[in-house]
Design an enzyme around this catalytic site. Structure first.
Site, mmCIF file in Angstrom:
data_model
loop_
_atom_site.group_PDB
_atom_site.id
_atom_site.type_symbol
_atom_site.label_atom_id
_atom_site.label_comp_id
_atom_site.label_asym_id
_atom_site.label_seq_id
_atom_site.Cartn_x
_atom_site.Cartn_y
_atom_site.Cartn_z
ATOM 1 N N LYS A 32 0.844 -1.197 0.000
ATOM 2 C CA LYS A 32 0.000 0.000 0.000
ATOM 3 C C LYS A 32 0.881 1.249 0.000
ATOM 4 O O LYS A 32 2.031 1.230 0.424
ATOM 5 C CB LYS A 32 -0.919 0.003 1.227
ATOM 6 C CG LYS A 32 -1.856 -1.200 1.311
ATOM 7 C CD LYS A 32 -2.914 -1.159 0.221
ATOM 8 C CE LYS A 32 -3.902 -2.300 0.364
ATOM 9 N NZ LYS A 32 -3.363 -3.608 -0.022
ATOM 10 N N ASP A 33 0.308 2.360 -0.469
ATOM 11 C CA ASP A 33 1.033 3.620 -0.563
ATOM 12 C C ASP A 33 1.583 4.050 0.802
ATOM 13 O O ASP A 33 0.934 3.864 1.827
ATOM 14 C CB ASP A 33 0.113 4.720 -1.098
ATOM 15 C CG ASP A 33 -0.359 4.443 -2.506
ATOM 16 O OD1 ASP A 33 -1.319 3.671 -2.646
ATOM 17 O OD2 ASP A 33 0.220 4.985 -3.454
ATOM 18 N N ARG A 34 2.772 4.644 0.775
ATOM 19 C CA ARG A 34 3.356 5.154 2.014
ATOM 20 C C ARG A 34 2.799 6.523 2.369
ATOM 21 O O ARG A 34 2.429 6.756 3.530
ATOM 22 C CB ARG A 34 4.887 5.233 1.883
ATOM 23 C CG ARG A 34 5.567 5.699 3.176
ATOM 24 C CD ARG A 34 7.077 5.618 3.054
ATOM 25 N NE ARG A 34 7.587 6.627 2.144
ATOM 26 C CZ ARG A 34 7.895 7.872 2.509
ATOM 27 N NH1 ARG A 34 7.713 8.282 3.759
ATOM 28 N NH2 ARG A 34 8.373 8.719 1.633
#
Length: 342
Positions: free
Chosen positions: A76-78
């Site tokens: 998942k996106d940081r």
């Protein structure tokens, strides 16, 4: 993908995304829940500005287990707030006192036992809530473009996250034996994925250019929406065209590896021509024993809604299937800039 490879024409607005992590929210849809009994502890985790792999290591440290015993379905996106499941293999062990854990940027909301671990790639998709700020563009133009996207989908390209800072360069170095030290299994996986994704994106760019990314052409292999299943369609069949128009099936592109691709004629010639541009990537992927697979050239954008909470803000909600990128949807709508204070 190239910045000008857009299916629905130039973007209709400008704006800023990720002024804060709260502007980019992702909730994973795993498609199943823990069954309440077994050797695996499933944790429903919210993370803020944290890398998924790093969070997995922190959870392993908190639980007192080796990082290999912690698994998750997808990265998942940081720069976001994301919610997803992690599983910890705890055979013969009681549950750790997870409610007392203190991990930076992480909240564990619940935990339950399950008979199976979570495996990479085994998820239905993700739900997104995105707030775009400092929007410059006409509301009517934005409305019109979003209606097109909701009805017709967008090209299913890999987003820049897949390529990291220089994953393609590292893949070439790996294949050429030029790395000073052997990368970890995880890093090697990133490099291999980047190489396959790069070639797929080049095919997709060409299919966008000749306006065939959303239609079947001679030699195509069609894929069922939301499935890895594919078949050779009858282009003259009326039902095939109806299913294509309904986004029930999609044309596909190559995830290069061992084995002859199932396409032929016009599509085979196109894919072979593009693969020949980067023989080191193709040969390297085959040498690492990756098998040829297919990926839809088009993605369906479901549950798409939007509103303008302020005159210069656009709030989007939508769902995507496994392996599809929210940034790929946005590039068909808006030219995004990075916030100046990041």
């Amino acid at each position: 993908m190239k910045s000008d490879a857009r299916a629905w024409g130039p973007t209709v607005a400008h704006g800023i995304l990720r002024s804060s992590p709260e502007d980019f929210q992702v909730t994973e849809r795993l498609g199943r829940e823990p069954d309440g009994d077994g050797e695996h502890l499933w944790l429903w985790v919210e993370k803020r500005e944290r890398n998924t792999v790093d969070v997995a290591r922190d959870l392993a440290r908190a639980a007192g287990v080796h990082p290999r015993l912690v698994s998750f379905a997808g990265l998942k996106d940081r720069q976001a707030i994301t919610c997803q499941y992690f599983s910890i293999h705890l055979p013969g062990c009681d549950n750790p006192d997870w409610q007392r854990w203190s991990i930076q940027g992480v909240k564990v909301h619940s935990a339950d036992r399950a008979s199976r671990k979570i495996r990479r790639g085994t998820l239905e998709g993700n739900d997104f809530v995105l707030l775009i700020r400092d929007v410059q563009g006409e509301d009517e133009d934005i409305d019109s473009r979003l209606q097109i996207i909701a009805k017709n989908g967008v090209p299913n390209g890999f987003g820049p996250q897949r390529f990291g800072g220089n994953n393609i360069g590292r893949a070439r170095a790996l294949f050429a034996g030029q790395m000073r030290r052997s990368p970890s299994r995880a890093k090697r996986g990133f490099y291999l994925s980047a190489a396959r994704s790069f070639i797929f994106n080049q095919v997709l760019v060409q299919r966008i250019a000749d306006q065939s990314w959303n239609r079947l052409i001679d030699g195509d292999v069609a894929m069922l929406d939301g499935s890895q299943s594919f078949f050779i369609p009858d282009l003259a069949d009326e039902e095939t065209q109806q299913r294509l128009d309904a986004l029930d099936i999609h044309p596909s592109g190559p995830m290069v590896g061992l084995g002859a691709p199932p396409v032929f004629a016009q599509v085979r010639a196109l894919e072979d021509e593009i693969a020949e541009r980067d023989p080191d990537l193709v040969e390297g992927l085959q040498r690492f024993q990756l098998q040829h697979q297919r990926r839809p050239l088009r993605m369906r954008v479901t549950n798409l809604t939007w509103e303008f909470p302020e005159s210069d803000q656009l709030l989007l909600r939508f769902s995507l299937g496994q392996g599809s990128y929210a940034t790929t949807v946005l590039r068909e709508l808006i030219d995004l800039k990075e916030p100046t204070d990041r």
